[in-house]
Scaffold this active site. Structure first.
Site, PDB file in Angstrom:
ATOM      1  CE  LYS A 166       9.738  -3.207  -0.646  1.00 44.88           C
ATOM      2  NZ  LYS A 166       9.109  -1.827  -0.861  1.00 44.88           N
ATOM      3  CD  GLU A 242      -1.597 -11.910   6.767  1.00 44.22           C
ATOM      4  OE1 GLU A 242      -2.881 -12.763   6.730  1.00 44.22           O
ATOM      5  OE2 GLU A 242      -1.593 -12.823   8.609  1.00 44.22           O
ATOM      6  CB  CYS A 278      -6.390  -6.594   2.794  1.00 45.78           C
ATOM      7  SG  CYS A 278      -6.637  -6.055   4.582  1.00 45.78           S
ATOM      8  CD  GLU A 377      -7.235  -6.912  -3.227  1.00 47.38           C
ATOM      9  OE1 GLU A 377      -6.355  -7.271  -3.848  1.00 47.38           O
ATOM     10  OE2 GLU A 377      -7.329  -6.446  -2.124  1.00 47.38           O
TER      11      GLU A 377
HETATM   12  P1  NAD Z   1       1.490  -4.803  -4.007  1.00 48.12           P
HETATM   13  O1  NAD Z   1       2.159  -6.688  -3.296  1.00 48.12           O
HETATM   14  O2  NAD Z   1       1.521  -3.896  -4.495  1.00 48.12           O
HETATM   15  O3  NAD Z   1       3.045  -4.732  -3.013  1.00 48.12           O
HETATM   16  C1  NAD Z   1       3.021  -4.628  -1.685  1.00 48.12           C
HETATM   17  C2  NAD Z   1       4.800  -4.553  -1.393  1.00 48.12           C
HETATM   18  O4  NAD Z   1       5.315  -5.922  -1.728  1.00 48.12           O
HETATM   19  C3  NAD Z   1       5.427  -3.352  -1.619  1.00 48.12           C
HETATM   20  O5  NAD Z   1       6.255  -2.728  -0.429  1.00 48.12           O
HETATM   21  C4  NAD Z   1       6.171  -3.638  -2.744  1.00 48.12           C
HETATM   22  O6  NAD Z   1       7.586  -2.755  -3.035  1.00 48.12           O
HETATM   23  C5  NAD Z   1       6.951  -4.962  -2.277  1.00 48.12           C
HETATM   24  N1  NAD Z   1       7.405  -5.330  -3.761  1.00 48.12           N
HETATM   25  C6  NAD Z   1       6.360  -5.666  -4.486  1.00 48.12           C
HETATM   26  N2  NAD Z   1       7.388  -6.332  -5.825  1.00 48.12           N
HETATM   27  C7  NAD Z   1       7.821  -7.019  -4.942  1.00 48.12           C
HETATM   28  C8  NAD Z   1       8.608  -8.398  -5.177  1.00 48.12           C
HETATM   29  N3  NAD Z   1       9.081  -8.720  -6.375  1.00 48.12           N
HETATM   30  N4  NAD Z   1       9.487  -8.828  -4.235  1.00 48.12           N
HETATM   31  C9  NAD Z   1       9.051  -8.448  -3.058  1.00 48.12           C
HETATM   32  N5  NAD Z   1       8.405  -7.180  -2.499  1.00 48.12           N
HETATM   33  C10 NAD Z   1       7.714  -6.914  -3.347  1.00 48.12           C
HETATM   34  O7  NAD Z   1       0.581  -4.699  -2.696  1.00 48.12           O
HETATM   35  P2  NAD Z   1      -0.202  -2.737  -2.275  1.00 48.12           P
HETATM   36  O8  NAD Z   1      -0.442  -2.647  -3.750  1.00 48.12           O
HETATM   37  O9  NAD Z   1       1.357  -2.113  -2.175  1.00 48.12           O
HETATM   38  O10 NAD Z   1      -0.870  -3.384  -1.664  1.00 48.12           O
HETATM   39  C11 NAD Z   1      -2.238  -3.653  -1.641  1.00 48.12           C
HETATM   40  C12 NAD Z   1      -2.369  -4.884  -1.523  1.00 48.12           C
HETATM   41  O11 NAD Z   1      -2.423  -5.383  -0.394  1.00 48.12           O
HETATM   42  C13 NAD Z   1      -3.773  -5.596  -1.523  1.00 48.12           C
HETATM   43  O12 NAD Z   1      -3.824  -5.716  -1.920  1.00 48.12           O
HETATM   44  C14 NAD Z   1      -4.265  -5.741  -0.026  1.00 48.12           C
HETATM   45  O13 NAD Z   1      -5.604  -6.369  -0.391  1.00 48.12           O
HETATM   46  C15 NAD Z   1      -2.967  -6.273   0.722  1.00 48.12           C
HETATM   47  N6  NAD Z   1      -3.193  -6.142   1.569  1.00 48.12           N
HETATM   48  C16 NAD Z   1      -3.740  -6.973   2.696  1.00 48.12           C
HETATM   49  C17 NAD Z   1      -4.092  -6.771   4.208  1.00 48.12           C
HETATM   50  C18 NAD Z   1      -3.652  -8.281   5.115  1.00 48.12           C
HETATM   51  O14 NAD Z   1      -3.398  -7.972   5.912  1.00 48.12           O
HETATM   52  N7  NAD Z   1      -3.960  -8.987   4.434  1.00 48.12           N
HETATM   53  C19 NAD Z   1      -3.498  -5.876   4.795  1.00 48.12           C
HETATM   54  C20 NAD Z   1      -3.179  -4.559   3.842  1.00 48.12           C
HETATM   55  C21 NAD Z   1      -3.048  -4.856   2.537  1.00 48.12           C
END
Ligand code: NAD
Length: 475
Positions: A166, A242, A278, A377
């Protein structure tokens, strides 16, 4: 939602964050779509058409996929740049080559994952093998759409699983193209299924689906918590998360010996993908004796970054992903300013591009303790600068966060570097550089940055496989 039925299909609007223009619409997978995809993936897994093939043959398909990604590299870079507002140069030189390398590396590892033989007596033989989980799922963030997909697709498919993938709402196109390339490479139908959709609908359905046996999530800590809870409430699928970070860059008194190299790395750590990264080094901790000079040079470099259209190869700073993100970043900076923080550059000066959620690289010092810019963050181009007097204080400040994803340490003294690298609580500590390591090294967060598994390296296979003991009694 336009209805209460789980079969109500939403439409995702993919909008260019630079222009605000609609690029395309993509049907969003409903909960029923997820259930059907999981059932199909389960049938395909059971058929053995992929899971039963010798690893060497699975490797050949993925190596062809890597070649096709190379053929379409420019196109893929353009998709992520347009959808996420990432500077095209970053996509060309970082995201896309990194994604190709991941697929290739995991493909080459396919027939190098061995099981074990237990040290038993002569009356038995204990074999421990690594088996695919069956149906696996991955949920992706928007900030590194193709790169994060590749970190998961590579080991998941090499291990023999069927994968439901997804992408984030804003950035489905490169993942969809990746799936098309996988088909062209010879991947059987139903082995990789891309399910674009809304997090609370598609993501929740994946986290709850009883046929999904392993779920690898990359995104924010808040969403990761929900994913883990959903898995616990349903089938206890294996979950690896992650998540976010608030990573320190620690500069000891001798750090300026690295001159421009130090400043260039600090800038990259802070402002890559507009700080929507991240591992962004969003907290600079600098020894008081060099703080003034570091602040001056770092601020000057931040001011010199080229803000503009991400499609222009010279651009270093594009827009944030949405105006909501802009408002969040801006509000935190304004709150810090009101509380007495000093803004060296940024905030919201005039001269930004007319359209798009642009926020300039921002450097702040004298931030009161507990302020959001220090603890949350922000996911934007904002860096705080704090000073310290002693090594102990540097470690204490570095660890004063709920996150533990990454850190940088700058010093010419080997003993100091080793002591700091050991003492800082983070999954990756890089010495005299800003780096997440390479594909051979594990990547995973500590504390509230990670849970249950790592990406990259041979260790990544653990989240996509399960161990089985076969105990043979001999007579
Ligand atoms: P997000 O948590 O808003 O969304 C991530 C994914 O989760 C999306 O595909 C979203 O549609 C899905 N999602 C949202 N609500 C959900 C639910 N209730 N159940 C299941 N899935 C759901 O994050 P974002 O804004 O897309 O990305 C930014 C975040 O990702 C930041 O916190 C960043 O630090 C983190 N990030 C971490 C890494 C790592 O490797 N540690 C890498 C890249 C980004």
């Amino acid at each position: 939602m336009s209805g209460t039925s789980t079969d109500t299909r939403e439409t995702l609007r993919v909008v260019n964050p630079t222009t605000g223009e609609l690029i395309t619409t993509v049907p969003a997978a409903s909960a029923d779509d997820v259930a059907r995809a999981a059932e199909q993936a389960h049938r395909v897994f059971e058929s053995g058409v992929w899971s039963g093939r010798p690893p060497r043959e699975r490797a050949a398909v993925l190596l062809r996929l890597a070649d096709l990604m190379e053929r379409d590299a420019e196109f893929l870079a353009g998709l992520d740049s347009e959808d996420a507002g990432k500077p095209i140069t970053e996509c060309r030189t970082g995201d896309v080559p990194g994604a190709i390398e991941s697929i290739r590396w995991f493909a080459e590892a396919a027939d190098k994952v061995f099981g074990r033989v237990a040290p038993t007596g002569h009356d038995s033989l204990g074999l421990v093998s690594r088996e695919p989980v069956g149906v696996a799922a991955a949920i992706l963030p928007w900030n590194y759409p193709l790169a994060m997909a590749a970190w998961k697709v590579g080991p998941a498919l090499v291990a023999g699983n069927c994968l439901l993938l997804k992408p984030a709402e804003a950035t489905p196109r490169s993942t969809l193209h990746l799936a098309a390339l996988a088909t062209e490479a010879g991947l059987p139908d139903g082995v990789l299924t891309v399910l674009p959709g809304l997090g609370p609908v598609t993501g929740t359905a994946l986290a709850r689906d009883p046929l999904v046996r392993a779920l690898s999530f990359t995104g924010s800590t808040a969403t990761g918590r929900r994913v883990l809870a959903a898995a616990a409430e349903t089938n206890f699928k294996r979950v690896s998360l992650e998540m976010g970070g608030k990573s320190p860059q620690v500069l000891m008194a001798d750090a300026l010996a690295y001159g421009d190299d130090l400043i260039d790395n600090m800038i990259e750590a802070a402002f890559l993908t507009m700080g929507q990264n991240c591992t962004a080094g969003s907290r600079v901790l600098v020894h008081h004796s060099i703080a003034e000079e570091v602040l001056h040079r770092f601020t000057t470099a931040a001011k010199g970054l080229v803000i503009g259209d991400p499609a222009d190869p010279r651009t270093q700073v594009g827009p944030l992903i949405t105006t909501t993100a802009l408002d969040r970043v801006s509000a935190a900076v304004e709150a810090a300013r009101s509380a007495g923080a000093h803004i060296h550059t940024g905030g919201l000066p005039p001269g930004l591009p007319e359209h798009g959620a642009y926020y300039p690289p921002t450097v702040i010092s004298r931030v009161p303790a507990g302020s959001d810019v220090l603890t949350k963050e922000l996911f934007g181009p904002v860096v705080t600068v704090e000073t310290f007097e002693s090594e102990d204080e540097a470690v204490r400040r570095a660890n004063a966060t709920e996150y533990g994803l990454a850190a940088s340490v700058w010093t010419r003294d080997l003993d100091t570097a080793v002591r700091l690298a050991r003492a800082i609580e983070a999954g990756v500590v890089s010495v005299n550089s800003y780096s997440e390591g390479d594909i051979t090294t594990p990547f995973g967060g500590w504390k509230q940055s990670g849970f249950g598994g790592v990406e990259k390296s041979m260790d990544a296979f653990a989240q996509w496989t399960r161990e089985k003991t076969i105990w043979i009694h001999t007579r």
